[in-house]
Motif scaffolding. Structure first.
Motif, PDB file in Angstrom:
ATOM      1  N   UNK A   1      -1.825   2.111  -4.308  1.00  0.00           N
ATOM      2  CA  UNK A   1      -1.171   1.042  -4.452  1.00  0.00           C
ATOM      3  C   UNK A   1      -1.143   0.460  -4.832  1.00  0.00           C
TER       4      UNK A   1
ATOM      5  N   UNK B   1      -4.228   3.796  -8.573  1.00  0.00           N
ATOM      6  CA  UNK B   1      -3.483   5.075  -8.620  1.00  0.00           C
ATOM      7  C   UNK B   1      -4.573   5.900  -7.953  1.00  0.00           C
ATOM      8  N   UNK B   2      -4.028   7.267  -7.000  1.00  0.00           N
ATOM      9  CA  UNK B   2      -5.137   8.127  -6.091  1.00  0.00           C
ATOM     10  C   UNK B   2      -5.761   8.342  -7.158  1.00  0.00           C
TER      11      UNK B   2
ATOM     12  N   UNK C   1       0.749  -1.080   0.394  1.00  0.00           N
ATOM     13  CA  UNK C   1      -0.199   0.026   0.013  1.00  0.00           C
ATOM     14  C   UNK C   1       0.789   1.626   0.044  1.00  0.00           C
ATOM     15  N   UNK C   2       2.099   0.893   0.039  1.00  0.00           N
ATOM     16  CA  UNK C   2       2.739   2.022   0.286  1.00  0.00           C
ATOM     17  C   UNK C   2       3.550   2.915  -0.557  1.00  0.00           C
ATOM     18  N   UNK C   3       2.836   2.972  -2.016  1.00  0.00           N
ATOM     19  CA  UNK C   3       3.847   3.456  -3.534  1.00  0.00           C
ATOM     20  C   UNK C   3       3.981   4.934  -3.594  1.00  0.00           C
ATOM     21  N   UNK C   4       4.837   6.181  -3.246  1.00  0.00           N
ATOM     22  CA  UNK C   4       4.521   7.164  -3.528  1.00  0.00           C
ATOM     23  C   UNK C   4       5.623   8.231  -5.294  1.00  0.00           C
ATOM     24  N   UNK C   5       5.409   8.239  -5.577  1.00  0.00           N
ATOM     25  CA  UNK C   5       6.614   8.883  -6.481  1.00  0.00           C
ATOM     26  C   UNK C   5       5.628  10.484  -7.323  1.00  0.00           C
ATOM     27  N   UNK C   6       6.965  10.964  -7.926  1.00  0.00           N
ATOM     28  CA  UNK C   6       6.098  12.379  -8.436  1.00  0.00           C
ATOM     29  C   UNK C   6       5.984  12.658  -9.928  1.00  0.00           C
TER      30      UNK C   6
ATOM     31  N   UNK D   1       0.640   8.943  -5.349  1.00  0.00           N
ATOM     32  CA  UNK D   1       0.157   7.724  -4.513  1.00  0.00           C
ATOM     33  C   UNK D   1      -0.461   6.483  -5.449  1.00  0.00           C
TER      34      UNK D   1
ATOM     35  N   UNK E   1       4.139  17.131  -7.961  1.00  0.00           N
ATOM     36  CA  UNK E   1       4.017  17.156  -6.625  1.00  0.00           C
ATOM     37  C   UNK E   1       3.429  15.423  -6.942  1.00  0.00           C
ATOM     38  N   UNK E   2       3.414  14.938  -5.305  1.00  0.00           N
ATOM     39  CA  UNK E   2       3.336  13.674  -5.124  1.00  0.00           C
ATOM     40  C   UNK E   2       2.437  12.819  -5.909  1.00  0.00           C
TER      41      UNK E   2
ATOM     42  N   UNK F   1      10.207   2.151  -1.798  1.00  0.00           N
ATOM     43  CA  UNK F   1      10.781   3.238  -1.491  1.00  0.00           C
ATOM     44  C   UNK F   1      11.481   3.924  -2.039  1.00  0.00           C
TER      45      UNK F   1
ATOM     46  N   UNK G   1      10.581   7.454  -4.806  1.00  0.00           N
ATOM     47  CA  UNK G   1       9.791   8.231  -3.319  1.00  0.00           C
ATOM     48  C   UNK G   1      10.312   9.850  -4.057  1.00  0.00           C
ATOM     49  N   UNK G   2      11.904  10.114  -4.725  1.00  0.00           N
ATOM     50  CA  UNK G   2      12.208  11.397  -5.151  1.00  0.00           C
ATOM     51  C   UNK G   2      11.927  11.273  -6.252  1.00  0.00           C
TER      52      UNK G   2
END
Ligand SMILES: [Ca+2]
Ligand SMILES: [Ca+2]
Ligand SMILES: [Ca+2]
Ligand SMILES: [Ca+2]
Ligand SMILES: [Ca+2]
Ligand SMILES: [Ca+2]
Ligand SMILES: [Ca+2]
Ligand SMILES: [Ca+2]
Ligand SMILES: [Ca+2]
Ligand SMILES: [Ca+2]
Ligand SMILES: [Ca+2]
Ligand SMILES: [Ca+2]
Ligand SMILES: [Ca+2]
Ligand SMILES: [Ca+2]
Ligand SMILES: [Ca+2]
Ligand SMILES: [Ca+2]
Lengths: 139, 139, 139, 139, 139, 139, 139, 139, 139, 139
Positions: free
Chosen positions: B44, B101-102, B28-33, B42, B39-40, B66, B69-70
Motif C-alpha cells: 500500500x 509492503x506485505x 492500496x493497489x500496488x504490485x510489482x515482482x 504487494x 514472484x509478486x 499499474x 505490475x510486470x
C-alpha cells in the motif's frame, strides 16, 4: 434563520476574546458534484480554529455545507474555497480545514488547508502525556 | 486518457498556489515482482505532499501504479524511484512517500522517503489537541 | 545463503545514498533463553533506521534472529547487543531498535535503544496531519 | 529473594552505561487502600526511564508494588512517593511514572510524575514516521 | 460535605509542591441546558493540569459539575467559564479543559481552553517512544 | 516444486482423518484483471475448511493464487471457480471461501461460497463464551 | 516440579465436578521447528475446555509447551497431537484447541480441533446480549 | 450505460446457479431529502443477498442510489422501498438490506429489512470459529 | 450498611417479576491471594443474570468482592464459589459468572460458570442484526 | 409538537406492515436521578424493535427521554418501565431495550429487557457471514 441552503455563514461574538482557545467541529454531511462527470462526491469535513472576535454559528455552518449539494467542485479546490469563506466571515487567529473524501478510482484523498492571522503566533504547546478517551459505558 | 498502464503522470494546476496546503492520497493497489525470485510483491502506498505549481491527477496516478505490475523491483529501491518520478513531474514544495509492503520471510517492511524543495521551509506547526475520527454511522 | 542460524548479517548497497530515508522492519519471531532460569523468552523486535552506505538484507536478518534461540540473555542487555551488531555491519546514519518482551511476573517490559552517526543530524521534521491507515477491504 | 512484600527495591548494573536507552515497564497489579474510607483502590502503573548506573530488578519491583496492599494513600501522593523511591535506588538519568487509577465517584484519574538528573538532557528526538503494531497472528 | 450541587470547589494541598506533575481527570457526567431551546445538552469533560499549591478535590468536582444541570449555557462559553472557576480556586501552573459535546444538528463540537500561570514554563518534554496500553485481562 | 504460477494445487494426507477439525487460511495476495476494462483487481481470500483425506499444501496454494495474475475474471465468478478448484483436489467435508475485493465505483464487494460433502453434517456447535485475542506484547 | 521442558502434564482435581464450567487459557509462547526446513515456527495456542474430573495445572502446561522447542512438527499435525495429549491426561467433557501460527509464505494459518466425551452434550446455550469488555483504566 | 441517475437496475446472470452463495455489497454514498424539512439525509447501505438467476450489476446499483438524491423519503420507508426494487429485478433466494442513517436529533437510526423467496430455506449454518481480519500491512 | 468487607450479599425485590430480563454487571476490582505462594491475584468479574424474585444490591456486591482480599483461592475454585454464593441469596432463573484473571506464568486464564433454575428455560432468542456501540462523543 | 419534556410518545403508521423488519435506535442522552441520593444518573439507551402497526416517532422519543431528567428511578426498574411505555403505544411484534448505565461504585451495570407479541415468532435467522463496517473515509 430559514432552513434552506445558503452561502451566508452566521457568526456570534467570541465569549472569551482574551484567551486563545480551540474549537473543533466535525461535519460528516458534505456532498457536491464532480465537475467532470456530474456524479456525486462525498466528504467528511473537520474544522479546527482559534477564534478572534467571532465564532461560526453551528446551524448556519450546516446550511452552508448544504449549499454545495448542486455544485461541481474539484477536491483540492473546494477545500481551499470553504476555508476562504470561513476565514472571510470569522477572521480567526488560526483555522485548519481537513476534508476526507470518499474513495475514487480506488484511491483515498484527504486535503488539509490552514490560515493564520498575520502577526499571530500560538503559545508554545504544553506537551502532556495523552490519554485515549473511551466510551462512557461498557459493552 | 487511455486506460492502460503508463509511466506518464498527468498533472493539473494547483488551485491555491498562494497557500501551503497538504494533499494526502492512499493507493492500496500496488504490485510489482521480486527481482530475485520473480514472484509478486504487494504494497500500500501513501503519498503526502504540499504542491507548488502542479498537482498529481488521480486517474493517471492509478495508471502509473499499474505500470509496475510486470516489473522487478526491490522494496527500498522502488519506493525511492516512485518518489523521484512524482517529484520530477510535480516539483512539489514537499513530498513524502510511504510504502507498506506485505510480509516476506515473516518480516514486515515499510519504507518512507521524502523530498523538499530547496529553500522551502514549512510554517511552524500549530500543535492543537487532536481528536480521533469515527464512522459517520453507528454499528 | 544457507538456512541455518547465523550471527553474520548480510547487507546490500543503499540504492539512494543521496537521500535520508527511513526503513522500518518488524520482526515478530525472536526468542532466546532466560540466563537465570533457562526458560524461553519471547519478543517482537522493531527496527527503524536511516541507512548510510548499506542496508540490512531481509533473509539474513531472519537467520540472525534465529541465532539467539539457544542463548541466554537479559532483556536490557540483548536489545543493546543486537543494536550494536546491526550498527557494526550497516554503519547507519540513525538506527532505533525496539524490543517488546512477553510478560514476565505479571510485568510487561519494552526496551528502546538508538544509535546516531557522529555528525549526522536529521532534517527538521515536516509535521503534517497524520491519517490512520485501515484495511484495504471491508469486513 | 523471598516472595514477601517489601519496600526494598533490588537493582542490577546497567548493561550499556554509554548509551541513553529507554526501559518501559507496565505493572497492572497495584492496589492500596483509600486513607479516608479504608476501601481498596486499584491502578495500573507505567514506568518509563533512562537508566544511569543501575536498573530496577523485575521481581523486586513486583514485591515492592505488593507492599502497598495494606497501606492507605491518596492518588496524587502515592504516585509521587513511588517515583521518589524508584529514583532513590536507581538514580536514573530520566524517569516518568504514570498511574492510571480505577474510576471513583464516576471520575477517572491519572497522575504523571517525572524526575530528571541534574545536568542531563536528552539527545534531540529523531522524529520518524510511526507505525502501529499489530498482533503476530490473525484472528 | 453535603451531596447537593454546588458551585464551591473544594481543594487540598499539593502533596509534592517541588515537582511539576500532571493530573488528568475525566468527567463523563456533564449536562446543562441549551440557552436558546431549553433542551438538555451533554458533554464529557477532560481536565489536565499541573498543580501549584492546591489540587481539586474529586467529590467536590463532581458536585460542581452537577450544579450546571439546570442552567442554560452555550458550548464555547461554558467551557471557558468552567476553566475560569477551576483556575480561580486552584491557581495552577497549567490547566487545560477539553469539552466534548454530544452531536447537535449532525455536527460534533469539542472545545479546548488553557490557562498558564504567569512566568511558568514547562520543562522541555522528554520525548520517548510511546506504547499503547491494553486491558489487563484477555477477552 | 518450481516457483512459477500454476493451476496445479498440491495436497498432503490429512494427519487426523478421524476428527473433524477446522483449517483457516488467509491469503492477502490475490490479484486478477477486470474482464471488461483489463485493469487490475485485488482481493484478500479467506479459506475455511474441514479436510477429509487431504489438505491443501501452503506453497502450492500461493502459486495457484499467482496463476490468476494475468487472467480476466468477474468477482462472483472467480470466487466460485477457486472454490471449485480447491474442492476438486481436496474433496473436503466442508469448505468456505470468502473473497473480499478492493473497492470499485465506491462500492465494496465481498463474496462467500461454500461446499459440503454429501452426507456429511457437522457435530452441533459447543457454543462457549468467546474471548477476544490481543497482541502478545504491550504497546 | 522442576523447571525443565517436559511432555508430562500435571493435573489437579476439578473443584466443582457437579457443574459444566468453562476454562479458557491463552498460551502465547509456543514455538517448534519446521520439519522440512528446520527453521523455527511460532504460534499462539488457545485452550477452551469443560473439565470432567481433572483440570490442567498451569505451570506444567507451560513446561509442556516448552517441550516442543526442539522438535519438528507440521501445523495441522501438532495441533491435533497437543489436543490428544491434553485429552489423555484430563479426559474432559469438552476440549477445543485453537492454534494461530505466524505467517508463512505470506499466508496466515490457524487450526482448530475439538474433542467431546462420549455421551456428553452441553446444556443448550442461554444466549444473552453480549457486551464488549474494556480496560479498567482510561487512556 | 449512461452515467446519470436512474431507477433502472441492471443485472447479469448468476455465474453459479447451482450453489447458494452470498454476495455482500457496501454502498457508502446514499443521500436523499427529509420529506418534512427538505434537508439532506445521509446513510450507508449494506446489501447481503443469495442470488437466484440474476445478480445486481455494480455500476447500475451506484446510479440507482444516485437517483434518490433529489427525493424526499422517511428512513423506515425508503429502506423497504429499495429492498422492494432490488427484489423485483433480481428475484433473489434471500436478500437483506441494512441502512445506517446519520444522526438526527441526537439519535442514531438503523433499519434492517429482508426478503425470502417462497419455499427457499438456507442450508443449516456450519458454525466455525471466526477469526477477525486485519490489514494486510503493518502500521 | 457499613463500608467494611463482608460475605453478606444484600438483595432487593425484582421490580418486574413477570418478565425474564437480563442484568449485566462488570466488577473490575477483584483481588485475592494465591493459596500456594501467598502472592496477590487479580481478576475482572462479569456477572450476567436473569433475576427471579430478588436482585443483587450494587454496594453490597462491592463489599462482598472486597471480602476476598485477604483470602487464598485457586482460580477455578473461587469462580465457582462466588457463583454459589450469589445463587444462594438471589435464587436467579439464570446466572453466569465470568472471571478474567491477570496473566500468571505467561498464560492468561478465564473461567466461566453458570447456574440455571430447575424447570426454567429461556424464550428462544430473537436473533437481530447487531450493531456495535461507539462513544457518545468524537475524538 | 412542542419542545418540552413529555411522557407522551408519538407514533406514525408502519410503512411496510406486511414485512417483519428491524428498527434500531441509539439514544445516548438519558439522565435521571438516583432515588436514594438524589444525584444524577446517566445511561445510553438502545432500542431494537420489529414494528407491527406503528413506529415510534424520533423527536417525541427524544422528548420522552428528557421527561426523566427530574425523576428518581432505579436502574432495573426504569429500564422495564420505559420498555412498558414504548410497548403500550406501539404494540410491536418484538421490542428489546438495552440500558447501559454509567459506572457507580466502581461497577458497570447494563440492563436488557424484551417484549414479544403473543403468537408472534420470528422467521428463522438466515445466518450469513458478517462483515465489520468501517468509516467511509480514511484517517
Ligand atoms: Ca485510538
Ligand atoms: Ca461501550
Ligand atoms: Ca483510529
Ligand atoms: Ca459504525
Ligand atoms: Ca474485520
Ligand atoms: Ca492503536
Ligand atoms: Ca491477530
Ligand atoms: Ca478485551
Ligand atoms: Ca477485535
Ligand atoms: Ca501490542
Ligand atoms: Ca488506551
Ligand atoms: Ca494503523
Ligand atoms: Ca468493539
Ligand atoms: Ca470518542
Ligand atoms: Ca469490532
Ligand atoms: Ca474507510
Amino acid at each position: 434563520m430559514p432552513s434552506t441552503p445558503t452561502k451566508t455563514l452566521e457568526t456570534f461574538p467570541n465569549p472569551k476574546v482574551g484567551r486563545d482557545f480551540h474549537i473543533h467541529m466535525e461535519v460528516p454531511e458534505f456532498t457536491c458534484l464532480c465537475p467532470k462527470t456530474g456524479q456525486p462526491d462525498f466528504a467528511t469535513l473537520i474544522l479546527d480554529y482559534i477564534p478572534d472576535k467571532t465564532c461560526v454559528e453551528l446551524k448556519s455552518l450546516k446550511l452552508y455545507m448544504w449549499s454545495f449539494r448542486e455544485e461541481g467542485h474539484f477536491h483540492e479546490d473546494v477545500t481551499n474555497r470553504i476555508l476562504d469563506d470561513l476565514v472571510k466571515v470569522t477572521k480567526p487567529r488560526f483555522m485548519r480545514l481537513t476534508a476526507k473524501f470518499y474513495v475514487r478510482g480506488g484511491i483515498f484523498t484527504n486535503v488539509v488547508a490552514e490560515h493564520r492571522k498575520k502577526g499571530w503566533a500560538p503559545a508554545p504547546r504544553v506537551d502532556l502525556t495523552q490519554f485515549e478517551h473511551q466510551s462512557n459505558t461498557r459493552g
